[in-house]
Write a protein that holds these residues in place. Sequence first.
Motif, mmCIF file in Angstrom:
data_model
loop_
_atom_site.group_PDB
_atom_site.id
_atom_site.type_symbol
_atom_site.label_atom_id
_atom_site.label_comp_id
_atom_site.label_asym_id
_atom_site.label_seq_id
_atom_site.Cartn_x
_atom_site.Cartn_y
_atom_site.Cartn_z
ATOM 1 N N VAL A 215 27.383 -65.667 -66.947
ATOM 2 C CA VAL A 215 26.142 -64.949 -67.231
ATOM 3 C C VAL A 215 26.012 -63.783 -66.251
ATOM 4 O O VAL A 215 26.186 -63.950 -65.047
ATOM 5 N N CYS A 216 25.711 -62.601 -66.803
ATOM 6 C CA CYS A 216 25.441 -61.401 -66.006
ATOM 7 C C CYS A 216 24.011 -60.967 -66.307
ATOM 8 O O CYS A 216 23.608 -60.945 -67.468
ATOM 9 N N GLU A 217 23.252 -60.620 -65.253
ATOM 10 C CA GLU A 217 21.877 -60.175 -65.430
ATOM 11 C C GLU A 217 21.654 -58.857 -64.703
ATOM 12 O O GLU A 217 22.175 -58.643 -63.615
ATOM 13 N N LEU A 218 20.839 -58.008 -65.324
ATOM 14 C CA LEU A 218 20.464 -56.736 -64.727
ATOM 15 C C LEU A 218 18.954 -56.572 -64.868
ATOM 16 O O LEU A 218 18.410 -56.758 -65.959
ATOM 17 N N ALA A 219 18.290 -56.235 -63.751
ATOM 18 C CA ALA A 219 16.835 -56.068 -63.782
ATOM 19 C C ALA A 219 16.398 -55.156 -62.654
ATOM 20 O O ALA A 219 17.119 -54.966 -61.668
ATOM 21 N N LEU A 220 15.213 -54.599 -62.811
ATOM 22 C CA LEU A 220 14.590 -53.884 -61.712
ATOM 23 C C LEU A 220 14.102 -54.901 -60.698
ATOM 24 O O LEU A 220 13.725 -56.017 -61.055
ATOM 25 N N THR A 221 14.088 -54.518 -59.428
ATOM 26 C CA THR A 221 13.497 -55.397 -58.426
ATOM 27 C C THR A 221 11.992 -55.393 -58.628
ATOM 28 O O THR A 221 11.451 -54.544 -59.343
ATOM 29 N N ARG B 138 12.095 -50.296 -57.353
ATOM 30 C CA ARG B 138 12.804 -49.287 -56.567
ATOM 31 C C ARG B 138 14.304 -49.346 -56.762
ATOM 32 O O ARG B 138 15.000 -48.363 -56.548
ATOM 33 N N GLU B 139 14.806 -50.513 -57.098
ATOM 34 C CA GLU B 139 16.248 -50.694 -57.219
ATOM 35 C C GLU B 139 16.562 -51.531 -58.452
ATOM 36 O O GLU B 139 15.719 -52.288 -58.931
ATOM 37 N N TYR B 140 17.786 -51.388 -58.919
ATOM 38 C CA TYR B 140 18.288 -52.232 -59.997
ATOM 39 C C TYR B 140 19.167 -53.294 -59.366
ATOM 40 O O TYR B 140 19.993 -53.001 -58.514
ATOM 41 N N PHE C 124 21.347 -51.245 -56.838
ATOM 42 C CA PHE C 124 21.674 -49.849 -57.117
ATOM 43 C C PHE C 124 20.399 -49.025 -57.148
ATOM 44 O O PHE C 124 19.348 -49.496 -57.579
ATOM 45 N N ASP C 125 20.522 -47.763 -56.744
ATOM 46 C CA ASP C 125 19.372 -46.852 -56.746
ATOM 47 C C ASP C 125 19.045 -46.309 -58.129
ATOM 48 O O ASP C 125 17.938 -45.857 -58.370
ATOM 49 N N ASP C 126 20.034 -46.329 -59.032
ATOM 50 C CA ASP C 126 19.789 -45.761 -60.357
ATOM 51 C C ASP C 126 20.419 -46.647 -61.437
ATOM 52 O O ASP C 126 21.360 -47.386 -61.186
ATOM 53 N N ALA C 127 19.869 -46.531 -62.633
ATOM 54 C CA ALA C 127 20.304 -47.368 -63.755
ATOM 55 C C ALA C 127 21.736 -47.062 -64.182
ATOM 56 O O ALA C 127 22.499 -47.981 -64.502
ATOM 57 N N LEU C 128 22.117 -45.792 -64.174
ATOM 58 C CA LEU C 128 23.453 -45.417 -64.631
ATOM 59 C C LEU C 128 24.542 -46.114 -63.808
ATOM 60 O O LEU C 128 25.481 -46.694 -64.362
ATOM 61 N N THR C 129 24.409 -46.108 -62.501
ATOM 62 C CA THR C 129 25.401 -46.748 -61.643
ATOM 63 C C THR C 129 25.426 -48.256 -61.871
ATOM 64 O O THR C 129 26.490 -48.874 -61.888
ATOM 65 N N ALA C 130 24.261 -48.854 -62.069
ATOM 66 C CA ALA C 130 24.191 -50.295 -62.338
ATOM 67 C C ALA C 130 24.897 -50.641 -63.652
ATOM 68 O O ALA C 130 25.658 -51.607 -63.727
#
Length: 108
Positions: A43-49, A53-55, A73-79
Motif C-alpha cells: 500500500v502506498c499513500e499520499l496526502a497533505l500534512t 505545508r508538505e506532501y 515533499f514541498d510540492d505535489a509534482l515531486t511527490a
Amino acid sequence: MNTVTAISPGDAYPSAVDRSRRNNCHIRVLRWTFRRDRNEVVVCELALTGEDREYELRAPAEWNPTGRAVERFDDALTAFQRHAMIERCLLDAGWELDTFESERVTVH
C-alpha cells in the motif's frame, strides 16, 4: 444562621475541551494498493500534512529507491514523481495495481 453553598463539579471546572467549536481539519488521502500472487499486498499513500505545508508519501522502504518508508515533499509534482518511481519498481517486479482510493480523513 450558617449558609453552605454547594457547587456542582460541572460549574466549578471549565470544560477541558471546547466542544462548541469544530476545529477539525480534513485532508485528502490518495491510496494505491498493489497485489502479487493474490496474498501479497503493498500500500502506498499520499496526502497533505495536517498543516497543508508538505506532501507526505508513505510506502514500504524496500520499494522506495531512497530506502525510506515516509518522505515529505514541498510540492505535489515531486511527490507524484516519487510515487511514479515506486510504482515502476513494483510493476517491474510483477506487481499489479489492484485498487486506487481517494479518502477524506479528519485530522484532530
